[in-house]
Design a protein around this motif. Structure first.
Motif, PDB file in Angstrom:
ATOM      1  N   TYR A  36       0.831  -1.206   0.000  1.00  0.00           N
ATOM      2  CA  TYR A  36       0.000   0.000   0.000  1.00  0.00           C
ATOM      3  C   TYR A  36       0.868   1.259   0.000  1.00  0.00           C
ATOM      4  O   TYR A  36       0.634   2.201  -0.774  1.00  0.00           O
ATOM      5  N   LYS A  37       1.893   1.278   0.863  1.00  0.00           N
ATOM      6  CA  LYS A  37       2.786   2.434   0.940  1.00  0.00           C
ATOM      7  C   LYS A  37       3.533   2.646  -0.377  1.00  0.00           C
ATOM      8  O   LYS A  37       3.772   3.794  -0.795  1.00  0.00           O
ATOM      9  N   GLN A  38       3.912   1.543  -1.026  1.00  0.00           N
ATOM     10  CA  GLN A  38       4.597   1.645  -2.311  1.00  0.00           C
ATOM     11  C   GLN A  38       3.683   2.270  -3.362  1.00  0.00           C
ATOM     12  O   GLN A  38       4.114   3.102  -4.171  1.00  0.00           O
ATOM     13  N   ALA A  39       2.414   1.867  -3.353  1.00  0.00           N
ATOM     14  CA  ALA A  39       1.457   2.413  -4.318  1.00  0.00           C
ATOM     15  C   ALA A  39       1.238   3.904  -4.078  1.00  0.00           C
ATOM     16  O   ALA A  39       1.125   4.693  -5.023  1.00  0.00           O
ATOM     17  N   VAL A  40       1.195   4.304  -2.797  1.00  0.00           N
ATOM     18  CA  VAL A  40       1.045   5.721  -2.450  1.00  0.00           C
ATOM     19  C   VAL A  40       2.275   6.499  -2.912  1.00  0.00           C
ATOM     20  O   VAL A  40       2.169   7.571  -3.528  1.00  0.00           O
ATOM     21  N   LYS A  41       3.449   5.958  -2.625  1.00  0.00           N
ATOM     22  CA  LYS A  41       4.712   6.616  -2.968  1.00  0.00           C
ATOM     23  C   LYS A  41       4.840   6.838  -4.472  1.00  0.00           C
ATOM     24  O   LYS A  41       5.380   7.864  -4.918  1.00  0.00           O
ATOM     25  N   ARG A  42       4.322   5.908  -5.255  1.00  0.00           N
ATOM     26  CA  ARG A  42       4.434   6.000  -6.710  1.00  0.00           C
ATOM     27  C   ARG A  42       3.285   6.783  -7.342  1.00  0.00           C
ATOM     28  O   ARG A  42       3.215   6.900  -8.559  1.00  0.00           O
ATOM     29  N   GLY A  43       2.388   7.261  -6.501  1.00  0.00           N
ATOM     30  CA  GLY A  43       1.298   8.076  -7.008  1.00  0.00           C
ATOM     31  C   GLY A  43       0.149   7.295  -7.611  1.00  0.00           C
ATOM     32  O   GLY A  43      -0.711   7.874  -8.288  1.00  0.00           O
ATOM     33  N   ASN A  44       0.109   5.985  -7.362  1.00  0.00           N
ATOM     34  CA  ASN A  44      -0.980   5.169  -7.906  1.00  0.00           C
ATOM     35  C   ASN A  44      -2.298   5.402  -7.168  1.00  0.00           C
ATOM     36  O   ASN A  44      -3.374   5.305  -7.755  1.00  0.00           O
ATOM     37  N   ILE A  45      -2.193   5.675  -5.867  1.00  0.00           N
ATOM     38  CA  ILE A  45      -3.386   5.891  -5.048  1.00  0.00           C
ATOM     39  C   ILE A  45      -3.112   7.002  -4.041  1.00  0.00           C
ATOM     40  O   ILE A  45      -1.954   7.355  -3.792  1.00  0.00           O
ATOM     41  N   GLN A  46      -4.175   7.535  -3.456  1.00  0.00           N
ATOM     42  CA  GLN A  46      -4.041   8.542  -2.407  1.00  0.00           C
ATOM     43  C   GLN A  46      -4.079   7.850  -1.049  1.00  0.00           C
ATOM     44  O   GLN A  46      -4.887   6.948  -0.819  1.00  0.00           O
ATOM     45  N   GLU A  47      -3.212   8.275  -0.146  1.00  0.00           N
ATOM     46  CA  GLU A  47      -3.104   7.612   1.154  1.00  0.00           C
ATOM     47  C   GLU A  47      -4.287   7.936   2.058  1.00  0.00           C
ATOM     48  O   GLU A  47      -4.720   9.078   2.164  1.00  0.00           O
ATOM     49  N   GLN A  48      -4.795   6.877   2.698  1.00  0.00           N
ATOM     50  CA  GLN A  48      -5.833   7.007   3.707  1.00  0.00           C
ATOM     51  C   GLN A  48      -5.473   6.092   4.874  1.00  0.00           C
ATOM     52  O   GLN A  48      -4.655   5.182   4.731  1.00  0.00           O
ATOM     53  N   ASP A  49      -6.091   6.307   6.008  1.00  0.00           N
ATOM     54  CA  ASP A  49      -5.785   5.502   7.195  1.00  0.00           C
ATOM     55  C   ASP A  49      -6.623   4.227   7.175  1.00  0.00           C
ATOM     56  O   ASP A  49      -7.554   4.059   7.971  1.00  0.00           O
ATOM     57  N   ILE A  50      -6.272   3.314   6.269  1.00  0.00           N
ATOM     58  CA  ILE A  50      -7.087   2.108   6.107  1.00  0.00           C
ATOM     59  C   ILE A  50      -6.710   0.996   7.087  1.00  0.00           C
ATOM     60  O   ILE A  50      -7.396  -0.026   7.153  1.00  0.00           O
ATOM     61  N   PHE A  51      -5.635   1.186   7.851  1.00  0.00           N
ATOM     62  CA  PHE A  51      -5.194   0.145   8.784  1.00  0.00           C
ATOM     63  C   PHE A  51      -5.573   0.453  10.235  1.00  0.00           C
ATOM     64  O   PHE A  51      -5.104  -0.209  11.155  1.00  0.00           O
ATOM     65  N   ARG A  52      -6.436   1.426  10.439  1.00  0.00           N
ATOM     66  CA  ARG A  52      -6.730   1.875  11.797  1.00  0.00           C
ATOM     67  C   ARG A  52      -7.498   0.843  12.625  1.00  0.00           C
ATOM     68  O   ARG A  52      -7.509   0.921  13.863  1.00  0.00           O
ATOM     69  N   LEU A  53      -8.140  -0.136  11.980  1.00  0.00           N
ATOM     70  CA  LEU A  53      -8.938  -1.124  12.713  1.00  0.00           C
ATOM     71  C   LEU A  53      -8.184  -2.420  13.005  1.00  0.00           C
ATOM     72  O   LEU A  53      -8.732  -3.320  13.643  1.00  0.00           O
ATOM     73  N   VAL A  54      -6.933  -2.517  12.543  1.00  0.00           N
ATOM     74  CA  VAL A  54      -6.197  -3.776  12.704  1.00  0.00           C
ATOM     75  C   VAL A  54      -4.815  -3.526  13.309  1.00  0.00           C
ATOM     76  O   VAL A  54      -4.324  -2.399  13.345  1.00  0.00           O
TER      77      VAL A  54
END
Length: 261
Positions: A81-99
């Protein structure tokens, strides 16, 4: 829209070209696990949210994985996920907050005999005790990692119409497990005859209060003989009954569809 399978393969290829083979294998193994989860419902990476990650965590636990191993796979998901954010493929969101994605402690990378060694194991001329230990190891592997207690209680009547169905004895409220009964399993079963209803001569006296001790003693002997086989024939890792479930999963994760159909 970012397809995870395509993105993951790109990351793995880059790591391989950089000579980081171990890291590439780790990413490949983790990606295959996530693809298994998404098999019936592929979800583009830009559609991932906290509920998607939570569902993945729930699925991992349902596979029988420990809390630390589950956290490990979630941490690997976070890396992608972080790699995809870093490369501009997706916008970062706090999707891991429940785990919990922090393995504590970080699980060691489990080692297994190679496929070549497993094939070699099948050809060895062994003594009676070693032969039985080998059969129990291979049967457990063929049966997707069936544990020794369940093999001890396995009955001839559990096989019907080409299918093996049993309920695990290791904990309460386990659902019935059904797997295909194949030729290799039949060949092992045919080697053993018993006056009891059980398939293998582990419990030799039915209804005896000593059943648990019979199983423990048989399992101990199997562990000892498998270890001796590993040492005698210089395996990179000695086979054990305890590894068969993870070994079966590893083999399945590495098999591509083109090798099956």
């Amino acid at each position: 829209m970012t397809d995870f399978a395509t993105f993951a393969q790109k990351i793995i290829d880059e790591l391989t070209k950089e000579g980081r083979k171990h890291t590439a294998e780790t990413r490949k193994y983790s990606a295959n696990r996530l693809l298994m989860f998404m098999a019936n419902k592929p979800t583009p990476m830009d559609k991932w949210d906290e509920l998607f990650v939570k569902d993945y965590e729930t699925w991992l636990k349902a596979q029988g994985l420990s809390a630390s191993t589950t956290a490990y796979y979630l941490s690997q998901l976070c890396v992608f996920y972080k790699q995809a954010v870093k490369r501009g493929n997706i916008q970062e969101q706090d999707i891991f907050r429940l785990v919990n994605k922090t393995p504590s402690p970080k699980p060691a990378v489990q080692q297994f005999p190679s496929i070549a060694e497993l094939r070699y194991l099948q050809t060895l001329n062994l003594n009676k005790s070693q032969d039985f230990a080998r059969d129990m190891f291979l049967f457990s592997l063929y049966a997707r990692g069936m544990n020794y207690v369940d093999m001890a209680y396995l009955k001839k009547s559990n096989v019907k119409d080409g299918m093996l169905t049993y309920i695990s004895h290791t904990s309460d409220n386990n659902p019935a497990v059904t797997i295909k009964w194949d030729k290799a399993m039949q060949q092992i079963a045919d080697k053993y005859t018993s006056d009891t209803e059980y398939m293998f001569p582990i419990i030799t006296k039915e209804g005896n209060a000593d059943e648990t001790e019979q199983i423990k003693r048989s399992r101990h002997n199997a562990v000892y003989n498998l270890r001796s086989i590993g040492k005698q024939y210089k395996f990179s890792v000695s086979p054990t009954i305890a590894m068969t479930k993870d070994l079966w999963r590893k083999i399945m994760d590495e098999v591509s569809v083109s090798e099956v159909i």
